[in-house]
Structures are given as structure tokens and as C-alpha cells.
Design a protein around this motif. Sequence first.
Motif, PDB file in Angstrom:
ATOM      1  N   ARG A 179     -29.492   8.177 -38.157  1.00 13.34           N
ATOM      2  CA  ARG A 179     -28.162   7.855 -37.629  1.00 13.34           C
ATOM      3  C   ARG A 179     -27.614   9.018 -36.806  1.00 13.34           C
ATOM      4  N   MET A 180     -27.841  10.236 -37.286  1.00 10.02           N
ATOM      5  CA  MET A 180     -27.368  11.422 -36.558  1.00 10.02           C
ATOM      6  C   MET A 180     -28.035  11.507 -35.190  1.00 10.02           C
ATOM      7  N   ARG A 181     -29.353  11.323 -35.146  1.00 11.36           N
ATOM      8  CA  ARG A 181     -30.070  11.375 -33.863  1.00 11.36           C
ATOM      9  C   ARG A 181     -29.600  10.278 -32.924  1.00 11.36           C
ATOM     10  N   GLU A 182     -29.437   9.061 -33.461  1.00 12.29           N
ATOM     11  CA  GLU A 182     -28.979   7.954 -32.629  1.00 12.29           C
ATOM     12  C   GLU A 182     -27.573   8.221 -32.099  1.00 12.29           C
ATOM     13  N   GLY A 183     -26.713   8.810 -32.919  1.00  8.36           N
ATOM     14  CA  GLY A 183     -25.364   9.159 -32.481  1.00  8.36           C
ATOM     15  C   GLY A 183     -25.384  10.221 -31.392  1.00  8.36           C
ATOM     16  N   LEU A 184     -26.244  11.222 -31.568  1.00 10.56           N
ATOM     17  CA  LEU A 184     -26.368  12.269 -30.544  1.00 10.56           C
ATOM     18  C   LEU A 184     -26.857  11.684 -29.226  1.00 10.56           C
ATOM     19  N   ILE A 185     -27.823  10.786 -29.305  1.00  4.45           N
ATOM     20  CA  ILE A 185     -28.333  10.143 -28.083  1.00  4.45           C
ATOM     21  C   ILE A 185     -27.208   9.384 -27.392  1.00  4.45           C
ATOM     22  N   ALA A 186     -26.420   8.637 -28.155  1.00  2.00           N
ATOM     23  CA  ALA A 186     -25.317   7.866 -27.569  1.00  2.00           C
ATOM     24  C   ALA A 186     -24.306   8.802 -26.904  1.00  2.00           C
ATOM     25  N   GLU A 187     -23.987   9.915 -27.568  1.00  2.00           N
ATOM     26  CA  GLU A 187     -23.048  10.876 -26.986  1.00  2.00           C
ATOM     27  C   GLU A 187     -23.608  11.500 -25.713  1.00  2.00           C
ATOM     28  N   LEU A 188     -24.884  11.845 -25.727  1.00  6.06           N
ATOM     29  CA  LEU A 188     -25.506  12.425 -24.534  1.00  6.06           C
ATOM     30  C   LEU A 188     -25.546  11.420 -23.389  1.00  6.06           C
ATOM     31  N   GLU A 189     -25.888  10.170 -23.701  1.00  7.19           N
ATOM     32  CA  GLU A 189     -25.916   9.132 -22.666  1.00  7.19           C
ATOM     33  C   GLU A 189     -24.537   8.998 -22.021  1.00  7.19           C
ATOM     34  N   ASP A 190     -23.491   9.017 -22.841  1.00  7.92           N
ATOM     35  CA  ASP A 190     -22.134   8.904 -22.316  1.00  7.92           C
ATOM     36  C   ASP A 190     -21.786  10.117 -21.445  1.00  7.92           C
ATOM     37  N   LEU A 191     -22.146  11.305 -21.913  1.00  9.09           N
ATOM     38  CA  LEU A 191     -21.887  12.529 -21.156  1.00  9.09           C
ATOM     39  C   LEU A 191     -22.578  12.485 -19.791  1.00  9.09           C
ATOM     40  N   TYR A 192     -23.842  12.086 -19.775  1.00  7.75           N
ATOM     41  CA  TYR A 192     -24.580  12.017 -18.506  1.00  7.75           C
ATOM     42  C   TYR A 192     -24.017  10.924 -17.602  1.00  7.75           C
ATOM     43  N   ARG A 193     -23.611   9.808 -18.172  1.00  7.27           N
ATOM     44  CA  ARG A 193     -23.014   8.735 -17.369  1.00  7.27           C
ATOM     45  C   ARG A 193     -21.741   9.248 -16.683  1.00  7.27           C
ATOM     46  N   GLN A 194     -20.928   9.984 -17.428  1.00  9.93           N
ATOM     47  CA  GLN A 194     -19.712  10.554 -16.842  1.00  9.93           C
ATOM     48  C   GLN A 194     -20.053  11.544 -15.724  1.00  9.93           C
ATOM     49  N   ALA A 195     -21.072  12.353 -15.937  1.00 10.21           N
ATOM     50  CA  ALA A 195     -21.479  13.329 -14.922  1.00 10.21           C
ATOM     51  C   ALA A 195     -21.950  12.621 -13.653  1.00 10.21           C
TER      52      ALA A 195
ATOM     53  N   GLU B  91     -38.542  11.594 -31.961  1.00 16.68           N
ATOM     54  CA  GLU B  91     -38.446  11.812 -33.399  1.00 16.68           C
ATOM     55  C   GLU B  91     -38.057  10.521 -34.116  1.00 16.68           C
ATOM     56  N   ILE B  92     -37.197   9.737 -33.492  1.00 16.45           N
ATOM     57  CA  ILE B  92     -36.809   8.453 -34.085  1.00 16.45           C
ATOM     58  C   ILE B  92     -37.991   7.501 -34.087  1.00 16.45           C
ATOM     59  N   GLU B  93     -38.750   7.486 -33.006  1.00 19.28           N
ATOM     60  CA  GLU B  93     -39.841   6.539 -32.848  1.00 19.28           C
ATOM     61  C   GLU B  93     -41.140   6.995 -33.504  1.00 19.28           C
ATOM     62  N   ALA B  94     -41.196   8.246 -33.974  1.00 21.73           N
ATOM     63  CA  ALA B  94     -42.425   8.773 -34.577  1.00 21.73           C
ATOM     64  C   ALA B  94     -42.774   7.962 -35.819  1.00 21.73           C
ATOM     65  N   PRO B  95     -44.043   7.635 -35.968  1.00 22.93           N
ATOM     66  CA  PRO B  95     -44.439   6.878 -37.160  1.00 22.93           C
ATOM     67  C   PRO B  95     -44.273   7.742 -38.403  1.00 22.93           C
ATOM     68  N   LEU B  96     -43.903   7.100 -39.473  1.00 20.82           N
ATOM     69  CA  LEU B  96     -43.745   7.788 -40.737  1.00 20.82           C
ATOM     70  C   LEU B  96     -45.115   7.948 -41.375  1.00 20.82           C
ATOM     71  N   ILE B  97     -45.534   9.186 -41.580  1.00 22.51           N
ATOM     72  CA  ILE B  97     -46.838   9.456 -42.186  1.00 22.51           C
ATOM     73  C   ILE B  97     -46.577  10.013 -43.574  1.00 22.51           C
ATOM     74  N   THR B  98     -47.052   9.293 -44.566  1.00 25.18           N
ATOM     75  CA  THR B  98     -46.851   9.736 -45.939  1.00 25.18           C
ATOM     76  C   THR B  98     -48.167   9.705 -46.681  1.00 25.18           C
ATOM     77  N   SER B  99     -48.196  10.403 -47.777  1.00 25.34           N
ATOM     78  CA  SER B  99     -49.357  10.359 -48.663  1.00 25.34           C
ATOM     79  C   SER B  99     -48.833  10.243 -50.076  1.00 25.34           C
ATOM     80  N   PRO B 100     -49.646   9.744 -50.979  1.00 21.23           N
ATOM     81  CA  PRO B 100     -49.208   9.617 -52.372  1.00 21.23           C
ATOM     82  C   PRO B 100     -48.843  10.981 -52.941  1.00 21.23           C
ATOM     83  N   ALA B 101     -47.867  10.977 -53.820  1.00 26.23           N
ATOM     84  CA  ALA B 101     -47.450  12.226 -54.448  1.00 26.23           C
ATOM     85  C   ALA B 101     -48.620  12.858 -55.176  1.00 26.23           C
ATOM     86  N   GLY B 102     -48.787  14.142 -54.998  1.00 25.80           N
ATOM     87  CA  GLY B 102     -49.850  14.868 -55.663  1.00 25.80           C
ATOM     88  C   GLY B 102     -51.207  14.734 -55.022  1.00 25.80           C
TER      89      GLY B 102
END
Length: 83
Positions: free
Chosen positions: A12-28, A63-74
Amino acid sequence: MGREEQRAAMRRMREGLIAELEDLYRQAFDRIGDQQLGEGAVARLTQLLLRSREAAITPLQEEIEAPLITSPAGDPTGGAAGP
């Protein structure tokens, strides 16, 4: 906060930052259009802004689109296949 909650909060933080940056660039871009600059100056400035936008937003999107790579605990192999 659990691991999944942390991941969701980071997304959510990354998506919010992207939205803010998009707005900033649109204004510019809008401000550039409002200026009384020659075509060459507008083209150069627009190109710089496009490069800046890409450099700012692409890492966040990747980073948002990166696949989640996990392994079993231990799992000492990190999920790698055995011999």
C-alpha cells in the motif's frame, strides 16, 4: 503486525508513493505546457522529466510486481531442488 500484514502495508505504501509521484509529474508536465518556451526547450525539459519519472517510479513498480519467493520454514536450501 504479522508478516503478511507487513507485506500488505508495504505494498500500500509503494502504491501510494507511485500515485503521489504520478500526480507530481502530471503537474510538472502541465506547468511546462503553460510556459512560453520554445519547442526545443519544451522537448528537452519533457525528455528530462520522462527520464526522471521512469527512474523514480519503475523501482517501486518492479518491487510490487516481483514474484513472491518463499521456502518452507527451516529449509536450509532456501527451496532449492536437491541433487
